[in-house]
Design a protein around this motif. Structure first.
Motif, short mmCIF file in Angstrom:
data_model
loop_
_atom_site.label_atom_id
_atom_site.label_comp_id
_atom_site.label_asym_id
_atom_site.label_seq_id
_atom_site.Cartn_x
_atom_site.Cartn_y
_atom_site.Cartn_z
N LYS A 16 46.05 32.66 63.28
CA LYS A 16 45.45 33.30 62.12
C LYS A 16 44.01 33.77 62.37
O LYS A 16 43.21 33.90 61.44
CB LYS A 16 45.51 32.37 60.89
CG LYS A 16 46.91 31.89 60.60
CD LYS A 16 47.16 31.70 59.13
CE LYS A 16 48.53 31.19 58.81
NZ LYS A 16 49.66 31.82 59.37
N LYS A 47 44.57 39.57 62.13
CA LYS A 47 45.54 39.99 61.11
C LYS A 47 46.89 40.23 61.77
O LYS A 47 46.97 40.67 62.93
CB LYS A 47 45.09 41.29 60.45
CG LYS A 47 43.83 41.18 59.64
CD LYS A 47 43.42 42.55 59.13
CE LYS A 47 42.08 42.47 58.43
NZ LYS A 47 41.55 43.80 58.08
N ASN A 98 40.77 38.38 61.05
CA ASN A 98 41.36 37.87 59.82
C ASN A 98 40.27 37.30 58.92
O ASN A 98 39.34 36.70 59.36
CB ASN A 98 42.38 36.78 60.16
CG ASN A 98 43.50 36.74 59.14
OD1 ASN A 98 43.49 37.50 58.18
ND2 ASN A 98 44.46 35.90 59.41
#
Length: 197
Positions: free
Chosen positions: A145, A148, A197
């Motif tokens: 994570k 993205k 992210n």
């Protein structure tokens, strides 16, 4: 470090000569002379010039994989976007400044249109292998994570293609190193903004 073997001296001489004169512009006598041996003595170690080239390709390939990495040899997955940028810039500096890799790139560029094996290696080292390595890195970073979720193959292509072109600019015009490094840094920072992210 130990003394280089005669075989290694021959390969080192061939790397330099092939990068300066091209494969066709170099004979075994010249390789032998530059390695400090008589041309005929070279045949104790290699069957001929093509055997030297094939052995050189294997040696440099192993050297590159050990020192840079590959899709089959990734020493670590970056644990942050910042670490990805540092990881990548370290490899760029190594690629640009390592004399063995500089000479190898010259050989690949010169010989890619004459030798199908060299053409394949050129594609592998300038794009396909890099794309495969970074695709695996990006897949792992997406699982963690950090990046993205997206198509890792396309992301890898976006990441490596401009860098490959810029390194070739540096090879042709080393005086542009600062400009090339700044463009690569900005490219990586833009990539991070797009995919972090």
């Amino acid at each position: 470090m130990g003394k280089a073997s005669t075989r290694d001296k021959i390969l080192d001489a061939a790397l330099t000569l092939f990068s300066e004169k091209g494969y066709d512009g170099v004979g075994v006598d010249l390789i032998g002379e530059n390695a400090g041996i008589k041309g005929p003595s070279l045949y104790r170690h290699f069957k001929g010039k093509e055997d030297i080239l094939n052995s050189l390709i294997e040696k440099v390939g192993a050297y590159y994989e050990l020192n840079f990495g590959s899709e089959n040899h990734i020493d670590r997955i970056p644990e942050s976007v910042e670490e990805l940028l540092t990881f990548s810039m370290e490899r760029i500096r190594f690629t640009m400044h390592d004399v063995t890799l500089q000479k190898t790139r010259r050989i690949l560029v010169m010989e890619q249109f004459r030798n199908p094996r060299i053409a394949e290696l050129t594609s592998k080292h300038h794009m396909d292998g890099l794309q495969g390595m970074f695709q695996k890195i990006f897949e792992a970073m997406m699982e963690m994570k950090i990046l993205k979720m997206d198509d890792a193959g396309t992301m890898a292509l976006e990441f490596v293609a401009p860098v490959s072109l810029l390194i070739h600019t540096y090879d042709r015009q080393p005086e542009r190193e600062a400009e090339v490094m700044e463009k690569i840094k900005k490219h990586f920072e833009h990539f991070a903004k797009m995919y972090a992210n």
